[in-house]
Scaffold this motif. Structure first.
Motif, mmCIF file in Angstrom:
data_model
loop_
_atom_site.group_PDB
_atom_site.id
_atom_site.type_symbol
_atom_site.label_atom_id
_atom_site.label_comp_id
_atom_site.label_asym_id
_atom_site.label_seq_id
_atom_site.Cartn_x
_atom_site.Cartn_y
_atom_site.Cartn_z
ATOM 1 N N UNK A 193 8.535 -13.285 7.110
ATOM 2 C CA UNK A 193 7.925 -13.604 8.143
ATOM 3 C C UNK A 193 7.028 -12.256 8.916
ATOM 4 N N UNK A 194 6.039 -12.184 10.129
ATOM 5 C CA UNK A 194 5.511 -11.017 10.224
ATOM 6 C C UNK A 194 4.857 -11.770 11.338
ATOM 7 N N UNK A 195 3.870 -11.192 11.825
ATOM 8 C CA UNK A 195 2.664 -11.565 12.805
ATOM 9 C C UNK A 195 0.687 -11.221 12.593
ATOM 10 N N UNK A 196 0.285 -12.343 11.756
ATOM 11 C CA UNK A 196 -0.875 -12.435 11.637
ATOM 12 C C UNK A 196 -1.928 -11.810 12.520
ATOM 13 N N UNK A 197 -3.051 -11.578 11.788
ATOM 14 C CA UNK A 197 -3.931 -10.892 12.886
ATOM 15 C C UNK A 197 -5.766 -10.362 11.440
ATOM 16 N N UNK A 198 -5.725 -9.942 12.603
ATOM 17 C CA UNK A 198 -7.492 -9.173 11.868
ATOM 18 C C UNK A 198 -7.035 -8.462 10.823
ATOM 19 N N UNK A 199 -7.911 -7.899 10.218
ATOM 20 C CA UNK A 199 -7.613 -7.030 9.031
ATOM 21 C C UNK A 199 -8.396 -5.816 9.757
ATOM 22 N N UNK A 200 -9.222 -5.518 10.946
ATOM 23 C CA UNK A 200 -9.032 -4.731 11.213
ATOM 24 C C UNK A 200 -8.420 -4.505 11.828
ATOM 25 N N UNK A 201 -7.869 -5.140 13.139
ATOM 26 C CA UNK A 201 -7.212 -4.656 13.512
ATOM 27 C C UNK A 201 -5.557 -4.500 13.546
ATOM 28 N N UNK A 202 -5.205 -3.852 12.255
ATOM 29 C CA UNK A 202 -3.500 -4.173 11.691
ATOM 30 C C UNK A 202 -2.351 -3.561 13.133
ATOM 31 N N UNK A 203 -2.606 -3.189 13.292
ATOM 32 C CA UNK A 203 -1.982 -2.257 14.677
ATOM 33 C C UNK A 203 -1.001 -3.241 15.520
ATOM 34 N N UNK A 204 -2.080 -4.529 16.159
ATOM 35 C CA UNK A 204 -1.698 -5.684 16.707
ATOM 36 C C UNK A 204 -0.939 -6.386 15.800
#
Length: 400
Positions: free
Chosen positions: A187-198
């Motif tokens: 389990x992680x926390x998803x998001x935009x590929x351009x903003x991996x820091x989030x």
């Protein structure tokens, strides 16, 4: 062909079974054939044990009780053998040879019933469902198998494999590996590929886990022990520029000793949780799936049975296959009865092709193994030898 009778040849029976494979706990047609054959031979028949299991009991005077077991289920494999009697069920195939097992047990049941003057005791013929998912034997036991049929004094069975047809043999002691399948959800926390820091990237965590898991066998298991850990499935993501919330891994573990098995399972959990924690990720889900115990052949009973084979078939036709890394649930039937188990390999490969490949060092390339889309045992002498092995082993344990 939904019902069989004794006028049907073993070859015809086998071709029919191979053409109509059924998945685990769906062996309705196969079970009906087995039940009809047992009744025709004079067995008392019980159906629907453990969902689709069939058992025939043939009582023939005083003496021991011998249980003969054949598994019935097929695999979700698209057949590529090119056989004229190939599977007619799309995406399902007898890729492990259970059709051989069923045909041989039917043939042995016919012969034992026809030669009752030659032995005394009780034969219990078990046609078991769902071996491929490791639940069929336990399902039959949970459904009261030994409350419905006599408790066996010995459990016998065979598995066809890529050894030369006409050969048989069993390994005493731990013969088939234990097998555990584990499903892991990172389990992680998803998001935009351009903003991996989030995000907390589940794919990166899962990739690190795969690498770390390879160190369990190489760095935590002693060299004299045998173990296998394979990551056979890795699923994550839907689009190139989306970091997903989770990633899935599918593992299989094989070993021959409970201590080794326990160490591997504990190490997997330790590493998976540690990698997730190191990335600040939520706790992963670690879910056991299929599980098979080690198949242990009783040493004394195995030698007794192999001696009978050597006497009948000749020394050169009886081998010790060593420890097999595949897995089986037949041992549960013996353990529940506190009876010895003898489970042997039945050769099914074309002898000339096998020995040519052996001399060239190309067995792995040229001889299809169980679970291959190309697995196609030679019909003869495999069936004849399989029937003979079951009959000879049974008579060895019954009074004559």
């Amino acid at each position: 062909m939904t019902r069989q009778n004794r006028s049907v040849t073993l070859d015809e029976l086998y071709r029919d079974l191979h053409s109509h494979p059924e998945l685990s706990f769906e062996e309705i047609r196969t079970a009906a054939i087995a039940a009809a054959e047992l009744r025709a031979a004079g067995f008392d028949v019980l159906e629907g044990i453990g969902t689709t299991g069939v058992v025939g009991v043939l009582r023939n005077g005083n003496g021991p009780t011998v249980l003969l077991r054949a598994d019935m289920d097929a695999l979700p494999v698209l057949e590529e053998t090119g056989l004229p009697y190939a599977s007619t069920t799309s995406g399902v195939m007898h890729a492990c040879g259970h059709d051989v097992h069923v045909a041989c047990l039917i043939g042995a049941s016919r012969e034992l019933a026809a030669t009752r003057a030659d032995w005394s005791g009780t034969v219990v013929a078990v046609f078991q469902p769902a071996e491929e998912v490791g639940r069929g034997a336990q399902a039959m036991l949970d459904d009261g198998l030994y409350e419905r049929v006599p408790m066996p004094d010995v459990v016998l069975g065979q598995h066809v494999g890529p050894a030369p047809a006409g050969m048989v043999g069993a390994h005493p002691g731990a013969a088939f590996a234990s097998a555990d399948s584990i499903d892991i959800t990172v389990r992680g926390r998803g998001g935009h590929g351009s903003r991996p820091e989030t995000t907390i990237d589940a794919i990166v965590i899962a990739s690190a886990i795969v690498g770390r898991l390879q160190t369990i066998v190489s760095r935590e298991i002693a060299p004299q022990e045998t173990a296998v850990l394979t990551v056979g499935r890795m699923n994550a993501g839907t689009k190139n520029n989306i970091i997903p919330d989770s990633a899935e891994l599918g593992l299989t573990i094989r070993s021959y000793h409970e201590k080794v098995r326990g160490h591997i399972l504990a190490a997997i959990e330790r590493m998976v949780r540690a990698e997730s924690a190191a990335s600040g990720a939520p706790d992963p889900a670690i879910v056991p799936a299929e599980s098979f115990p080690v198949t242990v052949n009783d040493s004394v009973a195995t030698e007794r049975t192999m001696a009978a084979f050597r006497s009948a078939f000749g020394e050169e036709a009886v081998l010790d296959p060593g420890q097999v890394s595949g897995s089986e649930d037949v041992g549960l039937l013996a353990t529940a009865a506190n009876a010895p188990l003898v489970y042997w390999i039945l050769g099914g490969a074309h002898p000339e092709t096998y020995f040519t490949a052996a001399n060239a060092g190309t067995i792995e390339r040229d001889i299809p193994s169980n679970h291959s889309a190309h697995f196609a045992p030679e019909m003869q002498p495999t069936l004849i030898r399989g029937v003979a092995a079951l009959v000879i082993a049974t008579r060895e344990w019954l009074r004559s």
